[in-house]
Design a protein around this motif. Structure first.
Motif, PDB file in Angstrom:
ATOM      1  N   LEU A  89       0.868  -1.176   0.000  1.00 26.03           N
ATOM      2  CA  LEU A  89       0.000   0.000   0.000  1.00 26.03           C
ATOM      3  C   LEU A  89       0.903   1.223   0.000  1.00 26.03           C
ATOM      4  CD1 LEU A  89      -2.715   1.529   0.347  1.00 26.03           C
ATOM      5  CD2 LEU A  89      -2.411   1.290   2.818  1.00 26.03           C
ATOM      6  N   ILE A  90       0.751   2.060  -1.007  1.00 31.15           N
ATOM      7  CA  ILE A  90       1.534   3.289  -1.098  1.00 31.15           C
ATOM      8  C   ILE A  90       0.559   4.434  -1.322  1.00 31.15           C
ATOM      9  CG2 ILE A  90       3.386   4.507  -2.307  1.00 31.15           C
ATOM     10  CD1 ILE A  90       4.269   1.702  -3.346  1.00 31.15           C
ATOM     11  N   ARG A  91       0.667   5.455  -0.498  1.00 31.68           N
ATOM     12  CA  ARG A  91      -0.242   6.587  -0.661  1.00 31.68           C
ATOM     13  C   ARG A  91       0.520   7.901  -0.618  1.00 31.68           C
ATOM     14  NH1 ARG A  91      -0.941   9.306   3.961  1.00 31.68           N
ATOM     15  NH2 ARG A  91      -0.746   8.225   5.981  1.00 31.68           N
ATOM     16  N   THR A  92      -0.099   8.922  -1.183  1.00 30.77           N
ATOM     17  CA  THR A  92       0.501  10.250  -1.175  1.00 30.77           C
ATOM     18  C   THR A  92       0.410  10.835   0.234  1.00 30.77           C
ATOM     19  OG1 THR A  92      -1.613  11.210  -1.851  1.00 30.77           O
ATOM     20  CG2 THR A  92      -0.041  10.674  -3.596  1.00 30.77           C
ATOM     21  N   PRO A  93       1.321  11.732   0.590  1.00 26.07           N
ATOM     22  CA  PRO A  93       1.297  12.301   1.940  1.00 26.07           C
ATOM     23  C   PRO A  93       0.131  13.249   2.148  1.00 26.07           C
ATOM     24  CG  PRO A  93       3.014  13.333   0.623  1.00 26.07           C
ATOM     25  CD  PRO A  93       2.471  12.205  -0.199  1.00 26.07           C
ATOM     26  N   THR A  94      -0.373  13.281   3.357  1.00 25.87           N
ATOM     27  CA  THR A  94      -1.362  14.270   3.749  1.00 25.87           C
ATOM     28  C   THR A  94      -0.635  15.442   4.402  1.00 25.87           C
ATOM     29  OG1 THR A  94      -1.681  13.190   5.896  1.00 25.87           O
ATOM     30  CG2 THR A  94      -3.114  12.501   4.091  1.00 25.87           C
ATOM     31  N   ASP A  95      -1.384  16.445   4.826  1.00 28.85           N
ATOM     32  CA  ASP A  95      -0.781  17.615   5.468  1.00 28.85           C
ATOM     33  C   ASP A  95       0.039  17.190   6.684  1.00 28.85           C
ATOM     34  OD1 ASP A  95      -2.026  19.182   3.616  1.00 28.85           O
ATOM     35  OD2 ASP A  95      -3.665  19.818   4.934  1.00 28.85           O
ATOM     36  N   GLY A  96       1.259  17.668   6.757  1.00 33.51           N
ATOM     37  CA  GLY A  96       2.130  17.383   7.880  1.00 33.51           C
ATOM     38  C   GLY A  96       3.007  16.172   7.685  1.00 33.51           C
ATOM     39  N   GLU A  97       2.719  15.324   6.695  1.00 32.01           N
ATOM     40  CA  GLU A  97       3.565  14.173   6.421  1.00 32.01           C
ATOM     41  C   GLU A  97       4.679  14.563   5.457  1.00 32.01           C
ATOM     42  OE1 GLU A  97       0.476  10.473   7.070  1.00 32.01           O
ATOM     43  OE2 GLU A  97       0.709  11.303   5.062  1.00 32.01           O
TER      44      GLU A  97
END
Length: 217
Positions: free
Chosen positions: A194-202
């Motif tokens: 599972l690979i996801r784009t960063p959210t705010d703060g990541e």
């Protein structure tokens, strides 16, 4: 940059000792903001619940994910390098077991774990030492046991592993495919990524690798 083993272990332990209380406050509700990770932890729990042996949360920090897995019905305990983190975990979750220890030399017999969670805990391991750490996890997993590994992925697919400025101590981003290759070389079989784009703060792409020790090995 992290030091070579065994020196880096003492460096990592001391770094997390120094931020234990702040870290615990910052990340106590992290899973509430991570629906995909919660779903994968739930799937992990479904996979390992029928297996013999407990689950080890390796690099458990203050124990919030250990407690989450316990809430999913798992017989789970936590292990961490940092004595301060372990003390906080024991205080916050007195009904659960937490031990000071290292993933490079686990105080566990062979083939005894139904599952192992390494949630962003191997990111501080120097690349040259990571195969040995994965081999140690393979050693303690029972046949059919699963490993769920969380890490920061390199920004570009196929990019090389590289060090980055982690807020606590030296750490590394990994190409997901390369980390999967190392898990395979350690004797594990890839189940899912599972690979996801960063959210705010990541600070980068978030990656999860699910692997298992094959039956009959």
């Amino acid at each position: 940059m992290a030091e070579s083993a065994p020196g880096y272990l003492a460096t990592v332990a001391a770094a997390y000792d120094g931020v234990a209380e702040v870290y615990a406050e910052l990340f106590a509700d992290l899973l509430d903001r991570q629906p995909l990770e919660r779903a994968l932890l739930s799937a992990f729990a479904d996979l390992v619940r029928p297996l013999p042996g407990p689950v080890a949360d390796l690099g458990c920090g203050p124990g919030h994910v250990t407690a989450h897995l316990h809430g999913l019905g798992l017989d789970v305990f936590g292990v961490d390098l940092s004595p301060e983190m372990v003390a906080l975990a024991r205080s916050t979750h007195p009904g659960l077991r937490f031990d000071v220890g290292t993933m490079t030399a686990l105080n566990l017999p062979d083939r005894t774990l139904g599952g192992a969670l390494c949630r962003y805990s191997l990111i501080h391991t120097p690349p040259a030492d990571l195969p040995a750490a994965l081999a140690e996890v393979h050693r303690v997993l029972a046949p059919g046991g699963h490993l769920l590994l969380g890490f920061l992925a390199t920004d570009e697919p196929g990019a090389e592993v590289h060090a980055y400025d982690h807020r606590v101590t030296g750490a590394f981003r990994w190409p997901p495919g390369r980390l999967a290759e190392l898990a395979t070389q350690a004797g594990l079989v890839e189940v899912a990524q599972l690979i996801r784009t960063p959210t705010d703060g990541e600070r980068g792409r978030q990656a999860q690798l699910l692997a298992r020790r094959p039956l009959g090995t």
